[in-house]
Enzyme design. Sequence first.
Site, PDB file in Angstrom:
ATOM      1  N   GLU A  54      -8.449  16.937  40.814  1.00  0.00           N
ATOM      2  CA  GLU A  54      -9.263  16.483  39.683  1.00  0.00           C
ATOM      3  C   GLU A  54     -10.756  16.451  40.005  1.00  0.00           C
ATOM      4  O   GLU A  54     -11.147  16.179  41.136  1.00  0.00           O
ATOM      5  CB  GLU A  54      -8.794  15.081  39.290  1.00  0.00           C
ATOM      6  CG  GLU A  54      -9.362  14.596  37.971  1.00  0.00           C
ATOM      7  CD  GLU A  54      -8.452  13.553  37.338  1.00  0.00           C
ATOM      8  OE1 GLU A  54      -7.613  13.947  36.506  1.00  0.00           O
ATOM      9  OE2 GLU A  54      -8.561  12.374  37.688  1.00  0.00           O
ATOM     10  N   LYS A  56     -13.776  14.227  38.968  1.00  0.00           N
ATOM     11  CA  LYS A  56     -14.035  12.942  38.306  1.00  0.00           C
ATOM     12  C   LYS A  56     -15.231  12.275  38.966  1.00  0.00           C
ATOM     13  O   LYS A  56     -15.213  12.030  40.166  1.00  0.00           O
ATOM     14  CB  LYS A  56     -12.774  12.070  38.445  1.00  0.00           C
ATOM     15  CG  LYS A  56     -12.916  10.672  37.922  1.00  0.00           C
ATOM     16  CD  LYS A  56     -11.571  10.014  37.610  1.00  0.00           C
ATOM     17  CE  LYS A  56     -10.762   9.637  38.828  1.00  0.00           C
ATOM     18  NZ  LYS A  56      -9.551   8.862  38.454  1.00  0.00           N
ATOM     19  N   LYS A 116      -8.908  16.867  30.727  1.00  0.00           N
ATOM     20  CA  LYS A 116      -8.480  15.467  30.844  1.00  0.00           C
ATOM     21  C   LYS A 116      -9.329  14.658  29.869  1.00  0.00           C
ATOM     22  O   LYS A 116     -10.523  14.490  30.063  1.00  0.00           O
ATOM     23  CB  LYS A 116      -8.681  15.005  32.292  1.00  0.00           C
ATOM     24  CG  LYS A 116      -8.149  13.610  32.583  1.00  0.00           C
ATOM     25  CD  LYS A 116      -6.737  13.665  33.121  1.00  0.00           C
ATOM     26  CE  LYS A 116      -6.212  12.301  33.501  1.00  0.00           C
ATOM     27  NZ  LYS A 116      -6.631  11.853  34.835  1.00  0.00           N
ATOM     28  N   GLU A 165       1.522  12.211  29.022  1.00  0.00           N
ATOM     29  CA  GLU A 165       1.487  11.138  30.012  1.00  0.00           C
ATOM     30  C   GLU A 165       2.136   9.865  29.465  1.00  0.00           C
ATOM     31  O   GLU A 165       1.826   9.440  28.359  1.00  0.00           O
ATOM     32  CB  GLU A 165       0.022  10.854  30.359  1.00  0.00           C
ATOM     33  CG  GLU A 165      -0.197   9.689  31.285  1.00  0.00           C
ATOM     34  CD  GLU A 165      -1.680   9.488  31.584  1.00  0.00           C
ATOM     35  OE1 GLU A 165      -2.292  10.410  32.147  1.00  0.00           O
ATOM     36  OE2 GLU A 165      -2.205   8.412  31.257  1.00  0.00           O
ATOM     37  N   ASN A 186       2.046   8.135  34.755  1.00  0.00           N
ATOM     38  CA  ASN A 186       0.831   7.565  35.334  1.00  0.00           C
ATOM     39  C   ASN A 186       1.203   6.278  36.057  1.00  0.00           C
ATOM     40  O   ASN A 186       1.704   5.341  35.439  1.00  0.00           O
ATOM     41  CB  ASN A 186      -0.196   7.283  34.224  1.00  0.00           C
ATOM     42  CG  ASN A 186      -1.577   7.007  34.795  1.00  0.00           C
ATOM     43  OD1 ASN A 186      -1.712   6.610  35.950  1.00  0.00           O
ATOM     44  ND2 ASN A 186      -2.606   7.217  33.995  1.00  0.00           N
ATOM     45  N   GLU A 216       1.073  10.939  38.528  1.00  0.00           N
ATOM     46  CA  GLU A 216      -0.390  10.826  38.445  1.00  0.00           C
ATOM     47  C   GLU A 216      -0.868   9.454  38.931  1.00  0.00           C
ATOM     48  O   GLU A 216      -0.210   8.456  38.683  1.00  0.00           O
ATOM     49  CB  GLU A 216      -0.846  10.964  36.982  1.00  0.00           C
ATOM     50  CG  GLU A 216      -0.292  12.157  36.235  1.00  0.00           C
ATOM     51  CD  GLU A 216      -0.604  12.064  34.745  1.00  0.00           C
ATOM     52  OE1 GLU A 216      -1.530  11.349  34.361  1.00  0.00           O
ATOM     53  OE2 GLU A 216       0.102  12.707  33.961  1.00  0.00           O
ATOM     54  N   SER A 217      -2.011   9.443  39.572  1.00  0.00           N
ATOM     55  CA  SER A 217      -2.712   8.228  40.020  1.00  0.00           C
ATOM     56  C   SER A 217      -2.106   7.579  41.256  1.00  0.00           C
ATOM     57  O   SER A 217      -0.890   7.466  41.392  1.00  0.00           O
ATOM     58  CB  SER A 217      -2.770   7.152  38.926  1.00  0.00           C
ATOM     59  OG  SER A 217      -3.502   7.581  37.836  1.00  0.00           O
TER      60      SER A 217
END
Length: 259
Positions: A54, A56, A116, A165, A186, A216-217
């Site tokens: 990603e 970010k 995103k 998600e 997530n 994710e995350s």
Amino acid sequence: MNILDKIVADKYKEVDLKKSLIPIQQLESSVLFTRETFSLASALRNSKTGIVAEHKRRSPSKGTINQNTNVGQVAKGYQKAGVCGMSVLTDIKYFGGSLEDLQLARASADMPLLRKEFIIDEYQIIEAKAHGADVILLIAAVLSKEEIKTFSELAKSLDLDVLLEVHNEEELHKSIMPSLDMLGVNNRDLKTFEVSLETSKSLSQLIPDDFVKVSESGISSIEAIQDLKLYDYQGFLIGENFMKKDNPGKSALKFIQKL
């Protein structure tokens, strides 16, 4: 009002303003609108590592992560590292991203790009295609079942992959439909921002095998990925872990080589 509600309320205002400034016809006449897209779902199915890296700059939970990046250089670095795709944050107010970031990434790399974003309107899907995206993200927490269906079917008609998600079982049950390609879990609760990989593990057996499973995350170690692979996850979205380094591409390369 939690942070997610705030972001969504601001997003409605932002999209209304954009619609008044840039008509859909203008987006559809973009050079990038007719390009052939890359499938992230296919890339993940055929990959041994499954890394989606990603871009970010900041986030509401972590504050500034890396304000000094050149998104084009990051995209080139990620591609060289061998990632399956790149996720590009396009929200300005809360994440410091933009649609220009997406365009620059597209100009710099030939790999699947995920826009995103907090998508609440069909306009943003047309916008994603016009700026070089291959994949859109839909967040079940902010959309009704009807919206998920409408938005995902529009995306498929534009040859875009759809990553949906979810955060819990309720969101998962309302979301499963044939117009999705990937189901992302997530691990960060968007209301409290607490992170737990147990979320991915507990929801894994509820996701049908027709969909590519993405976690994710909160993924920052090789061990976490090896662990999640036992639960049939094929995709792993990693942002902060790479972005907090001076050279995110080099950081991704080291990580993938170890993996």
